[in-house]
Scaffold this motif. Sequence first.
Motif, PDB file in Angstrom:
ATOM      1  N   PHE A  65       0.832  -1.198   0.000  1.00  0.00           N
ATOM      2  CA  PHE A  65       0.000   0.000   0.000  1.00  0.00           C
ATOM      3  C   PHE A  65       0.871   1.254   0.000  1.00  0.00           C
ATOM      4  O   PHE A  65       1.110   1.867   1.043  1.00  0.00           O
ATOM      5  CB  PHE A  65      -0.938  -0.004   1.210  1.00  0.00           C
ATOM      6  CG  PHE A  65      -1.900  -1.155   1.211  1.00  0.00           C
ATOM      7  CD1 PHE A  65      -3.077  -1.102   0.471  1.00  0.00           C
ATOM      8  CD2 PHE A  65      -1.635  -2.299   1.945  1.00  0.00           C
ATOM      9  CE1 PHE A  65      -3.967  -2.167   0.465  1.00  0.00           C
ATOM     10  CE2 PHE A  65      -2.513  -3.372   1.951  1.00  0.00           C
ATOM     11  CZ  PHE A  65      -3.684  -3.307   1.207  1.00  0.00           C
ATOM     12  N   LEU A  66       1.351   1.623  -1.174  1.00  0.00           N
ATOM     13  CA  LEU A  66       2.120   2.855  -1.319  1.00  0.00           C
ATOM     14  C   LEU A  66       1.203   4.059  -1.123  1.00  0.00           C
ATOM     15  O   LEU A  66      -0.026   3.916  -1.135  1.00  0.00           O
ATOM     16  CB  LEU A  66       2.757   2.895  -2.707  1.00  0.00           C
ATOM     17  CG  LEU A  66       3.828   1.834  -2.994  1.00  0.00           C
ATOM     18  CD1 LEU A  66       4.135   1.777  -4.487  1.00  0.00           C
ATOM     19  CD2 LEU A  66       5.086   2.095  -2.196  1.00  0.00           C
ATOM     20  N   PRO A  67       1.760   5.262  -0.914  1.00  0.00           N
ATOM     21  CA  PRO A  67       0.904   6.440  -0.824  1.00  0.00           C
ATOM     22  C   PRO A  67      -0.090   6.505  -1.985  1.00  0.00           C
ATOM     23  O   PRO A  67       0.238   6.176  -3.126  1.00  0.00           O
ATOM     24  CB  PRO A  67       1.911   7.595  -0.865  1.00  0.00           C
ATOM     25  CG  PRO A  67       3.145   7.015  -0.228  1.00  0.00           C
ATOM     26  CD  PRO A  67       3.190   5.593  -0.711  1.00  0.00           C
ATOM     27  N   THR A  68      -1.304   6.923  -1.686  1.00  0.00           N
ATOM     28  CA  THR A  68      -2.426   6.863  -2.627  1.00  0.00           C
ATOM     29  C   THR A  68      -2.599   8.183  -3.367  1.00  0.00           C
ATOM     30  O   THR A  68      -2.585   9.250  -2.741  1.00  0.00           O
ATOM     31  CB  THR A  68      -3.728   6.567  -1.850  1.00  0.00           C
ATOM     32  OG1 THR A  68      -3.530   5.422  -1.026  1.00  0.00           O
ATOM     33  CG2 THR A  68      -4.877   6.323  -2.800  1.00  0.00           C
ATOM     34  N   PRO A  69      -2.789   8.175  -4.701  1.00  0.00           N
ATOM     35  CA  PRO A  69      -3.079   9.412  -5.423  1.00  0.00           C
ATOM     36  C   PRO A  69      -4.266  10.147  -4.802  1.00  0.00           C
ATOM     37  O   PRO A  69      -5.215   9.518  -4.305  1.00  0.00           O
ATOM     38  CB  PRO A  69      -3.405   8.919  -6.840  1.00  0.00           C
ATOM     39  CG  PRO A  69      -2.627   7.638  -6.973  1.00  0.00           C
ATOM     40  CD  PRO A  69      -2.696   7.008  -5.603  1.00  0.00           C
ATOM     41  N   VAL A  70      -4.215  11.478  -4.841  1.00  0.00           N
ATOM     42  CA  VAL A  70      -5.214  12.264  -4.113  1.00  0.00           C
ATOM     43  C   VAL A  70      -6.576  12.279  -4.782  1.00  0.00           C
ATOM     44  O   VAL A  70      -7.587  12.562  -4.134  1.00  0.00           O
ATOM     45  CB  VAL A  70      -4.722  13.717  -3.886  1.00  0.00           C
ATOM     46  CG1 VAL A  70      -3.488  13.735  -3.016  1.00  0.00           C
ATOM     47  CG2 VAL A  70      -4.461  14.418  -5.213  1.00  0.00           C
ATOM     48  N   GLY A  71      -6.664  12.001  -6.084  1.00  0.00           N
ATOM     49  CA  GLY A  71      -7.952  12.030  -6.763  1.00  0.00           C
ATOM     50  C   GLY A  71      -8.809  10.835  -6.404  1.00  0.00           C
ATOM     51  O   GLY A  71      -8.333   9.849  -5.829  1.00  0.00           O
ATOM     52  N   PRO A  72     -10.119  10.883  -6.761  1.00  0.00           N
ATOM     53  CA  PRO A  72     -11.002   9.753  -6.480  1.00  0.00           C
ATOM     54  C   PRO A  72     -10.505   8.471  -7.155  1.00  0.00           C
ATOM     55  O   PRO A  72     -10.008   8.493  -8.274  1.00  0.00           O
ATOM     56  CB  PRO A  72     -12.340  10.201  -7.069  1.00  0.00           C
ATOM     57  CG  PRO A  72     -12.271  11.701  -7.089  1.00  0.00           C
ATOM     58  CD  PRO A  72     -10.834  12.014  -7.376  1.00  0.00           C
TER      59      PRO A  72
END
Length: 271
Positions: A65-72
């Motif tokens: 679980f790498l950092p998640t893109p900020v968009g939906p």
Amino acid sequence: MSAIVGSHDLLLVTLDTLRHDVAVELAAEGRIPNLARHLPGGVWEKRHAPGSFTYASHQAIFAGFLPTPVGPGPHPRLFAARFAGSESTAPGTFVFDTPDLLSGLAGVGYRTVCIGGVGFFNRQPPLGSVLPDMFQESHWEPEFGVASPTSFEAQVTRAEQVVAELPAEQRLFLFVNVSALHQPNWFHRPGATREAGDSRATHAAALEYVDAHIGRLFAAASSRRRCFAIVCSDHGTAYGDDGYTGHRLGHESVWTVPYAHFFLDPGATAP
């Protein structure tokens, strides 16, 4: 990622505690040229951290679980454990059948190596062994830690040694937890004092220090074959933002992080 794993060496660098806004400012101002020239389009991607402090975030990262893109979303992941109903596992995801990414990569022939930085990697208390024990090989010494003004140089030297000692045919997953951004970081800014303490400006100076030496790490990681690199923060930290200081708290300065992934070609990065 499913095509990259097995043919490339892999490098994961967590710039521990690095704030997104500071990283973006320094890239835009030309103050981190060695990092910026590898960032897609010369800019950091804004993402959400999987945890608000080092231990939680790295447990998530090491599970894929790498950092998640900020968009939906949902956002396809690079790595994922096989899990029924996963909405972020895509056709190109490297899927592993083990509890964590490190054992999954070891299972397909990678040598997994950790070069620790902050206290959760120092093996001094039992808790400091949990994360490094996930790797086949781990390294930490006081010179790599948060109190050392030359921590990143020492970490890079160890990384160079690790790479040089590997057989040419051995695939490598190299992880480096960079401690220089974490407090205390006042000693990275000329004129700063212990009494004045850390600040957003000394945090930025620490990133400039890391940038001055990261070319050596990139050169080592890509010295044997093409390398896929991920460089990101595990979480940010507050310096008085809305009255908050530090991390392990729910504030924008903590939850938003810089992220980038890119390829390193052999010989393309000068030390």
